[in-house]
Enzyme design. Sequence first.
Site, PDB file in Angstrom:
ATOM      1  N   CYS A 275      -5.722  -9.345   3.215  1.00 34.90           N
ATOM      2  CA  CYS A 275      -7.011  -8.557   3.438  1.00 34.90           C
ATOM      3  C   CYS A 275      -8.149  -9.202   3.992  1.00 34.90           C
ATOM      4  O   CYS A 275      -8.652  -8.755   5.040  1.00 34.90           O
ATOM      5  CB  CYS A 275      -7.379  -7.616   2.542  1.00 34.90           C
ATOM      6  SG  CYS A 275      -5.930  -6.469   2.338  1.00 34.90           S
TER       7      CYS A 275
ATOM      8  N   ASN B 275     -14.314  -4.823   2.048  1.00 26.98           N
ATOM      9  CA  ASN B 275     -13.668  -5.950   2.067  1.00 26.98           C
ATOM     10  C   ASN B 275     -14.529  -7.109   2.579  1.00 26.98           C
ATOM     11  O   ASN B 275     -14.385  -8.245   1.881  1.00 26.98           O
ATOM     12  CB  ASN B 275     -12.503  -5.960   2.813  1.00 26.98           C
ATOM     13  CG  ASN B 275     -11.200  -5.232   2.100  1.00 26.98           C
ATOM     14  OD1 ASN B 275     -11.516  -5.059   0.912  1.00 26.98           O
ATOM     15  ND2 ASN B 275     -10.177  -5.251   2.538  1.00 26.98           N
TER      16      ASN B 275
ATOM     17  N   VAL C 233       0.875  -1.296   0.115  1.00 30.15           N
ATOM     18  CA  VAL C 233       0.135   0.088   0.053  1.00 30.15           C
ATOM     19  C   VAL C 233       0.726   1.330  -0.078  1.00 30.15           C
ATOM     20  O   VAL C 233       0.518   2.130  -0.785  1.00 30.15           O
ATOM     21  CB  VAL C 233      -0.814  -0.043   1.208  1.00 30.15           C
ATOM     22  CG1 VAL C 233      -1.648   1.246   1.527  1.00 30.15           C
ATOM     23  CG2 VAL C 233      -1.988  -1.248   1.228  1.00 30.15           C
TER      24      VAL C 233
ATOM     25  N   LEU D  82      -6.680  -0.939  -3.176  1.00 36.40           N
ATOM     26  CA  LEU D  82      -5.787  -1.748  -4.348  1.00 36.40           C
ATOM     27  C   LEU D  82      -5.792  -3.139  -4.035  1.00 36.40           C
ATOM     28  O   LEU D  82      -5.724  -3.639  -3.102  1.00 36.40           O
ATOM     29  CB  LEU D  82      -4.551  -0.976  -4.432  1.00 36.40           C
ATOM     30  CG  LEU D  82      -3.729  -0.786  -3.341  1.00 36.40           C
ATOM     31  CD1 LEU D  82      -2.827  -2.106  -3.136  1.00 36.40           C
ATOM     32  CD2 LEU D  82      -2.993   0.074  -3.431  1.00 36.40           C
ATOM     33  N   ARG D  83      -5.962  -3.924  -5.197  1.00 33.05           N
ATOM     34  CA  ARG D  83      -5.597  -5.235  -5.249  1.00 33.05           C
ATOM     35  C   ARG D  83      -3.952  -5.774  -5.549  1.00 33.05           C
ATOM     36  O   ARG D  83      -3.593  -4.950  -6.634  1.00 33.05           O
ATOM     37  CB  ARG D  83      -6.312  -6.005  -6.275  1.00 33.05           C
ATOM     38  CG  ARG D  83      -7.936  -6.014  -5.838  1.00 33.05           C
ATOM     39  CD  ARG D  83      -8.732  -6.024  -7.235  1.00 33.05           C
ATOM     40  NE  ARG D  83      -8.523  -5.163  -8.244  1.00 33.05           N
ATOM     41  CZ  ARG D  83      -8.981  -5.220  -9.499  1.00 33.05           C
ATOM     42  NH1 ARG D  83      -9.595  -6.202  -9.853  1.00 33.05           N
ATOM     43  NH2 ARG D  83      -8.463  -4.121 -10.320  1.00 33.05           N
ATOM     44  N   GLU D  84      -3.576  -6.593  -4.696  1.00 36.05           N
ATOM     45  CA  GLU D  84      -2.062  -7.062  -5.262  1.00 36.05           C
ATOM     46  C   GLU D  84      -2.241  -7.364  -6.826  1.00 36.05           C
ATOM     47  O   GLU D  84      -3.246  -7.882  -7.245  1.00 36.05           O
ATOM     48  CB  GLU D  84      -1.705  -7.865  -4.400  1.00 36.05           C
ATOM     49  CG  GLU D  84      -1.163  -7.411  -2.990  1.00 36.05           C
ATOM     50  CD  GLU D  84      -0.941  -8.334  -1.858  1.00 36.05           C
ATOM     51  OE1 GLU D  84      -0.301  -9.532  -2.463  1.00 36.05           O
ATOM     52  OE2 GLU D  84      -0.785  -8.135  -0.548  1.00 36.05           O
TER      53      GLU D  84
ATOM     54  N   GLU E 102      -7.506   2.379   1.247  1.00 39.80           N
ATOM     55  CA  GLU E 102      -7.238   2.146  -0.028  1.00 39.80           C
ATOM     56  C   GLU E 102      -7.785   0.833  -0.418  1.00 39.80           C
ATOM     57  O   GLU E 102      -8.270   0.117   0.434  1.00 39.80           O
ATOM     58  CB  GLU E 102      -5.703   1.948  -0.265  1.00 39.80           C
ATOM     59  CG  GLU E 102      -4.925   0.652   0.716  1.00 39.80           C
ATOM     60  CD  GLU E 102      -5.394  -0.483   0.548  1.00 39.80           C
ATOM     61  OE1 GLU E 102      -5.606  -0.797  -0.515  1.00 39.80           O
ATOM     62  OE2 GLU E 102      -5.588  -1.247   1.589  1.00 39.80           O
TER      63      GLU E 102
END
Length: 454
Positions: free
Chosen positions: A283, A231, A11, A158-160, A156
């Site tokens: 996550c 999530n 992140v 964001l996806r890996e 955030e």
Amino acid sequence: MNVSILGTGYVGLTTGVCLAFLGHKVTCADADEGKIAMLENGEVPFYEPHLADLITEARCNLKFTTDYSQAIPGAQVIFIAVGTPPGPNGAPDLKYLQSAARGIGENLSGGFTVVVNKSTVPIGSGNWVGSLVREAFEQRNGRKSNGNFSVASNPEFLREGTALHDSLFPDRVVIGADTAQTGEVLYTLYRPILDQTFQPPPYLPRPEEVGAVPLISTDLASAELIKYAANAFLALKISYINEIGLLSEKVGADIAQIAKGIGLDARIGTRFLQSGIGWGGSCFGKDTAALIATAHEYGLEMPIVNAAREVNRRQRERVVDKLLGELRILKGRTIGLLGLAFKPHTDDLREAPALDIARKLIERGARVKAHDPVAMERFKREHPDLEVLCCETPEEVARDADAVVLVTEWPQYREMDWEAVAKTMRTAIVLDGRMVLDRARMSRAGLKYLGLAC
Ligand code: UDX
């Protein structure tokens, strides 16, 4: 703007590099000297597509340091992006967050600074961080902080594996702040993203459908809860399709068609309805546990979130059950795992289903071989206790195996010469843990195809 990022994990580093690319002056700080040395040499400490390219592109706006006294004074915005790993009871361990907040307070100088919680933190952490910064500032300076900083929450999403794309072209930006001045600072910071006025690099083209990005401007607690609620919802969407998959298998239906059939209802949406082994990663497991732990503090149960976790846990057991059902005895068998990372395009092994599956198979006396295009070195480093034979190629995993399990749907596994693979196996069985292989093609290749939901 002058920006500092504390913590250079997925992140922190992605956020820092993207902001530097957009023209802000960014200092990334991390206590880990090894990581900072790598970054100074242009190397990225983990696998994330195009991150190294973007670092090179934004290099003139980026600094790396282990020293908070270099990173904090003069910063207009300081992001806290340190790790919040799960503690023993599911609640996140906040020791890094605490030390970052103290470090900020001790080094704060200059004009008004916005301290931003970017890490996934428990609800109420904004206030806690504020009090830690204030206390440390007052101890160091012997005077009141008098409103020289404020705390915001900016979760955030964001996806890996697609972290840069998700940061530059987000579905929305969420800013939680209790004063208008704080919100304004972050609005200015994110303006190029919100208005999509920047020229993206050639390897990250702007998707055609991306226009102005919606901004959710809200209070601290709501921003913090948005992150958990998002999530947990994604996690339960996956568990839902996996639960339907159980029934679909019994009645002889096709789960892929079911996912499509329900997903095309715009109220539901097609994404995150891919059935299979279920979720892993840093996550979903941690955030659903934390949500339940927070709810408990308020005397609430979270039955839906609990059920999503239970369904997810069962999916991993189903892999072993399916193999048992087919092979009858696992003792002395050789099982090949295709993929170790928790999903494709990352080398992250946190909560990876492959680890659990390997452990369960070994407990039952099976030999386990595995391959992953990028995660094997990390696997050997982080899990030396797990007796898994890492193979250079996926073909080697299959050789003399009694079954192979597709655990992570890396594209190259779909494209393998399955006919050749089948000939080298002791018994040609493939268990499709991600429901991405074509059953007819596998049968033509001479393999017995088992799907997790069929
Ligand atoms: C997730 C969230 O998507 C992101 O918004 C948040 O900031 C961090 O957590 P990430 O963990 O990187 O991102 O991966 P994601 O792509 O969401 O996948 C999570 C897991 O769910 C993976 O193990 C994936 O294989 C699994 N998954 C995903 C499914 O099983 N089915 C799906 O349909 C989608």
